[in-house]
Write a protein that holds these residues in place. Structure first.
Motif, mmCIF file in Angstrom:
data_model
loop_
_atom_site.group_PDB
_atom_site.id
_atom_site.type_symbol
_atom_site.label_atom_id
_atom_site.label_comp_id
_atom_site.label_asym_id
_atom_site.label_seq_id
_atom_site.Cartn_x
_atom_site.Cartn_y
_atom_site.Cartn_z
ATOM 1 N N GLU A 91 -1.264 2.747 6.959
ATOM 2 C CA GLU A 91 -1.319 4.168 6.612
ATOM 3 C C GLU A 91 -0.671 5.020 7.697
ATOM 4 O O GLU A 91 0.093 5.946 7.413
ATOM 5 N N SER A 92 -0.948 4.695 8.964
ATOM 6 C CA SER A 92 -0.393 5.517 10.042
ATOM 7 C C SER A 92 1.129 5.364 10.111
ATOM 8 O O SER A 92 1.854 6.322 10.364
ATOM 9 N N GLY A 100 5.982 -8.449 6.563
ATOM 10 C CA GLY A 100 6.161 -7.925 7.923
ATOM 11 C C GLY A 100 5.490 -6.566 8.109
ATOM 12 O O GLY A 100 4.747 -6.101 7.230
ATOM 13 N N ASP A 101 5.745 -5.925 9.243
ATOM 14 C CA ASP A 101 5.205 -4.573 9.466
ATOM 15 C C ASP A 101 5.845 -3.588 8.493
ATOM 16 O O ASP A 101 5.205 -2.652 8.025
ATOM 17 N N PHE A 102 7.132 -3.807 8.225
ATOM 18 C CA PHE A 102 7.880 -2.946 7.294
ATOM 19 C C PHE A 102 8.823 -3.801 6.456
ATOM 20 O O PHE A 102 9.304 -4.829 6.915
ATOM 21 N N LEU A 119 6.611 7.563 8.850
ATOM 22 C CA LEU A 119 7.856 7.475 8.077
ATOM 23 C C LEU A 119 8.116 8.762 7.307
ATOM 24 O O LEU A 119 9.250 9.253 7.263
ATOM 25 N N ARG A 120 7.051 9.327 6.708
ATOM 26 C CA ARG A 120 7.235 10.549 5.915
ATOM 27 C C ARG A 120 7.662 11.708 6.801
ATOM 28 O O ARG A 120 8.450 12.562 6.400
ATOM 29 N N ILE A 121 7.154 11.733 8.026
ATOM 30 C CA ILE A 121 7.534 12.790 8.969
ATOM 31 C C ILE A 121 8.972 12.567 9.455
ATOM 32 O O ILE A 121 9.792 13.487 9.454
ATOM 33 N N LEU A 122 9.276 11.318 9.811
ATOM 34 C CA LEU A 122 10.612 11.010 10.352
ATOM 35 C C LEU A 122 11.719 11.241 9.319
ATOM 36 O O LEU A 122 12.812 11.681 9.668
ATOM 37 N N LYS A 163 0.815 -1.230 0.000
ATOM 38 C CA LYS A 163 0.000 0.000 0.000
ATOM 39 C C LYS A 163 0.840 1.268 0.000
ATOM 40 O O LYS A 163 0.498 2.253 -0.638
ATOM 41 N N TYR A 164 1.935 1.270 0.755
ATOM 42 C CA TYR A 164 2.734 2.503 0.881
ATOM 43 C C TYR A 164 4.217 2.205 0.692
ATOM 44 O O TYR A 164 4.725 1.208 1.187
ATOM 45 N N ALA A 165 4.887 3.097 -0.025
ATOM 46 C CA ALA A 165 6.337 3.010 -0.188
ATOM 47 C C ALA A 165 6.876 4.427 0.010
ATOM 48 O O ALA A 165 6.355 5.375 -0.583
#
Ligand SMILES: Cc1ncc(COP(=O)(O)O)c(C=O)c1O
Length: 372
Positions: A207-208, A180-182, A213-216, A53-55
Motif C-alpha cells: 500500500e505504501s 517481486g516488489d513491483f 507511485l501515485r504521487i511520483l 493489490k494495487y495497479a
C-alpha cells in the motif's frame, strides 16, 4: 500469398471497433482526459486480472520501470542489475534514475536473466552498491522468480519485474509481475495488450509503495499544487485506459491463439535443424514473440523469408553492453557471450492471433524450404 507482416493490428481491431469507438466517445463526452474514471476502472480491472493489490496507471512501460525504481529509493550512485539482452528501455529507465545498470548475461535456453550471472555480479560488487534487480520476462515467458527472490532476499535487493512483454503469462499459477516488489507493464500498441498510443502500469502488493507511485506519477503532488517530492508527469491518458478496458476482455483468447500458433510451429519444425522456444515448467508463455534459433547466423533465413514476403525481426541485434549509449559503463564485446550469440542467431517470426492456417503453413513451408 499476400505479404505477412510481423503484426497486423487492423485484423485485431476490426471485429471490436464498434466497442472501442463507443468507449472512446464516452471519454470525449466526459472530457476528463487524464487520470479520469476509466483509468481508475482499468486499474481495478488489472488488479482483479492479475490478483495484485494495487495497479497504478502510468504513461508507458519505460516510465513504469523508472517510477518503480524511484519508489524503491534508487538514486544516483546506486547500481541496478538487468539482463544485457533486453529492450533498451529496461536499462534506460535505470539510467533515468541516475543509477548505473549492471548487466548480467542470459540463460541460453530461455533468454531470460541468468541466476548464476546475478550471483556473480553481486560477488563482484565490492562497494555494495547494487540495490535492485530487474528480471525481464522476455518474449512472453517468466524468469525463474523463486530463485531470483531468494537471491534478492539474501542480498537485500528490491525486485522490479519488467513484464512489458509478458502481461497475462503465469509463473507457477500466479500472474507475471506479481512476485517481486513491483511489476512494470507496457501497453505499447504492439504488445499483446496494446493501447492506441503509449500507456503502462506498475503493480505492487504494498500500500505504501502504491501511494508513492501515485504521487511520483503526478508531479509529486498528493493535493493539487502541493508537491511533496520531486515527481514526474507520468500519468495515464483516459482514452488509453478506455481502449485497454475493452481489449483486456479479449486478451486471454488472443494469447491462447498465439499459443496454438506456437504449438503448431513447434510440431511442424520439430526434428529439423532449427531450435524452437524452450518453455520451462514453472512458466506459461504468451508468445509476444516466437523466437527461432539457428546454429549459425540467422541472416540467411531472414533474407529467405523476406524474399517470400514474410516479415521477421531480430529482438535484439545488439546487446546493451555493446550499445554506444552505454559505453560509459566500460563493458566490451565478449563480456556476455550468451547474449552476443543470441543477437546474431535468433529471429522472431509472425505469431499474432489472427494468422490464417494457410499463412501458418506458408511460413512453415518457407522455413523448411530454407533448411533443405
Ligand atoms: C522488455 C521491455 N521493457 C520495457 C519496454 C518499454 O515499454 P514502453 O515502450 O511502453 O515504454 C518494452 C517495450 O517497448 C519492452 O519490450
Amino acid at each position: 500469398m499476400n505479404k505477412i507482416p510481423v503484426l497486423d493490428l487492423k485484423k485485431q481491431i476490426g471485429p471490436i471497433r464498434g466497442e472501442i469507438d463507443a468507449a472512446i466517445a464516452k471519454v470525449i463526452d466526459n472530457t476528463n482526459f487524464i487520470l479520469g474514471q476509466e483509468v481508475r476502472d482499468f486499474e481495478s480491472d488489472v488488479q482483479k486480472y492479475c490478483g495484485v493489490k494495487y495497479a497504478v496507471g502510468v504513461s508507458n512501460g519505460t516510465d513504469a520501470i523508472k517510477l518503480a525504481l524511484a519508489a524503491c529509493g534508487i538514486k544516483p550512485g546506486d547500481k541496478v542489475l538487468c539482463p544485457a539482452f533486453t529492450y533498451y528501455a529496461t536499462a534506460g529507465a535505470i539510467a533515468a534514475t541516475g543509477a548505473d545498470p549492471v548487466f548480467v548475461d542470459i540463460d541460453p535456453e530461455t533468454y531470460n536473466i541468468s541466476a548464476e550471472g546475478i550471483t556473480t555480479a553481486l560477488k563482484n560488487d565490492e562497494g555494495k552498491k547494487i540495490k535492485a534487480v530487474i528480471p525481464v520476462h522476455l518474449y512472453g515467458q517468466c524468469s525463474d522468480m523463486d530463485v531470483i527472490m531468494k537471491i534478492a532476499v539474501k542480498h537485500d535487493l528490491k525486485v522490479v519485474e519488467d513484464t512489458a512483454q509478458a502481461f497475462g503469462a503465469e509463473y507457477k499459477g500466479k500472474k507475471a509481475g506479481t512476485a517481486g516488489d513491483f511489476g512494470s507493464v507496457s501497453f505499447f500498441p504492439g504488445k499483446n495488450l496494446g493501447a492506441f498510443g503509449d500507456a503502462g502500469m506498475v503493480m505492487t502488493n504494498s500500500e505504501s509503495a502504491a501511494d508513492k507511485l501515485r504521487i511520483l506519477r503526478n508531479q509529486g503532488n498528493k493535493d493539487k499544487y502541493y508537491h511533496l517530492v520531486l515527481g514526474f508527469n507520468n500519468r495515464m491518458d483516459t482514452i488509453q485506459a478506455a481502449v485497454l478496458r475493452v481489449k483486456l476482455k479479449y486478451l486471454d483468447s488472443w494469447n491462447k491463439k498465439r499459443q496454438q500458433n506456437a504449438e503448431y510451429f513447434n510440431r511442424q519444425l520439430s526434428g529439423l535443424d532449427i531450435k524452437t522456444p524452450f518453455v520451462p515448467s514453472y512458466t506459461t508463455h504468451i508468445y509476444h514473440q516466437y523466437i527461432l534459433r539457428l546454429n549459425s547466423s540467422s541472416k540467411g533465413l531472414i533474407g529467405h523469408l523476406q524474399g517470400k514476403g514474410i516479415d521477421t525481426r531480430v529482438y535484439y541485434p545488439l546487446p546493451l553492453h555493446m550499445q554506444d549509449c552505454f559505453k560509459y559503463l566500460g563493458y566490451k564485446e565478449g563480456d556476455f557471450p550468451v547474449s552476443e550469440k543470441a543477437s546474431t542467431t535468433t529471429l522472431a517470426i509472425p505469431v499474432y492471433p489472427d494468422l490464417a492456417q494457410e499463412e501458418l503453413d506458408y511460413i512453415v513451408n518457407s522455413i523448411k524450404e530454407f533448411l533443405r
